[in-house]
Design a protein around this motif. Structure first.
Motif, short mmCIF file in Angstrom:
data_model
loop_
_atom_site.label_atom_id
_atom_site.label_comp_id
_atom_site.label_asym_id
_atom_site.label_seq_id
_atom_site.Cartn_x
_atom_site.Cartn_y
_atom_site.Cartn_z
N THR A 12 0.85 -1.18 0.00
CA THR A 12 0.00 0.00 0.00
C THR A 12 0.89 1.23 0.00
N THR A 13 0.35 2.36 -0.40
CA THR A 13 1.10 3.61 -0.31
C THR A 13 0.89 4.28 1.04
N PRO A 18 -1.53 1.30 7.86
CA PRO A 18 -1.08 0.37 6.83
C PRO A 18 -2.18 -0.49 6.19
N ASP A 19 -3.38 -0.49 6.76
CA ASP A 19 -4.46 -1.25 6.13
C ASP A 19 -5.31 -0.37 5.21
N MET A 20 -4.92 0.89 5.05
CA MET A 20 -5.67 1.80 4.20
C MET A 20 -5.06 1.85 2.80
N TRP A 21 -5.82 2.37 1.86
CA TRP A 21 -5.36 2.48 0.47
C TRP A 21 -4.30 3.56 0.34
N THR A 22 -4.54 4.67 1.02
CA THR A 22 -3.64 5.81 0.95
C THR A 22 -3.75 6.59 2.26
N ASP A 25 -4.56 12.37 4.28
CA ASP A 25 -4.39 13.66 3.61
C ASP A 25 -4.38 13.55 2.08
N ASP A 26 -4.12 12.33 1.57
CA ASP A 26 -4.07 12.11 0.12
C ASP A 26 -5.34 11.45 -0.42
N ASP A 27 -6.29 11.18 0.46
CA ASP A 27 -7.49 10.45 0.08
C ASP A 27 -8.57 11.42 -0.42
N PRO A 28 -8.95 11.35 -1.69
CA PRO A 28 -9.94 12.29 -2.22
C PRO A 28 -11.33 12.10 -1.61
#
Length: 190
Positions: A12-13, A18-22, A25-28
């Motif tokens: 993941t980025t 660590p279980d999130m996609w991004t 602050d970067d999540d639209p």
């Protein structure tokens, strides 16, 4: 037959969770501290927007072959197939709210949305254009009904019911997209 050693490494980025996609602050999909939705209609529209963005995020950065890959055999489902399927479903929902003759299917017979999801850039480009166009068309038609209790179409479906059904459909398919994407290149996160 794929061997266990052929499975992609999970990644993941995200660095915060660590279980999130991004990272948040970067999540639209985050309103980054802005006010929460006011009212039922805005809440439903925001939920739908977030699931639509999730689907697009799950497809981001993949090439035509990866998008068309049926990564969870024996299922015929692929990320590209999901995009085509949801374009078809958005069009079908327009038929639900109309008293006119039904719009024709975008891709033809049953399962053509998945079966026709082939690894060609033209098919990929058309699928995303179809999805965007069908979403915008239904959104515009629904905007004419500010009363969520209004009943429309031959079956007299309530606007509220249609909005909730749309959210359900995207949510279910975003779950599929999670698994499909992880199998394609190992990227994880909700």
């Amino acid at each position: 037959m794929r061997r266990m050693s052929d499975e992609p490494t999970r990644w993941t980025t995200a660095t915060v969770y660590p279980d999130m996609w991004t990272d948040p602050d970067d999540d639209p999909r985050n309103n980054n501290g802005g006010p929460a939705s006011e009212g039922e209609l805005a809440t439903l529209q925001d939920g739908l927007r977030d699931f639509r963005l999730t689907l697009l995020m799950k497809c981001e950065g993949l090439d035509a072959e990866q998008l068309a890959r049926r990564s969870v055999p024996p299922s015929t489902m692929s990320l590209l197939g999901l995009v085509r399927h949801l374009a078809e479903v958005e069009r079908d929902w327009r038929n639900w709210i109309s008293d006119a003759e039904p719009l024709p299917k975008l891709y033809g017979a049953r399962d053509a949305d998945f079966d026709g999801a082939v690894a060609e850039q033209g098919v990929v480009d058309a699928a995303f254009a179809d999805l965007e166009r069908e979403q915008a068309a239904l959104d515009a038609e629904l905007a004419e009904f500010p009363d969520l209790g209004a009943r429309v179409g031959k079956d007299q479906i309530a606007i509220r019911e249609l909005l909730v059904h749309r959210i359900d459909e995207y949510a279910r398919h975003c779950g599929h997209a999670d698994l499909l994407r992880e199998c394609v290149d190992g990227r994880v996160g909700q």
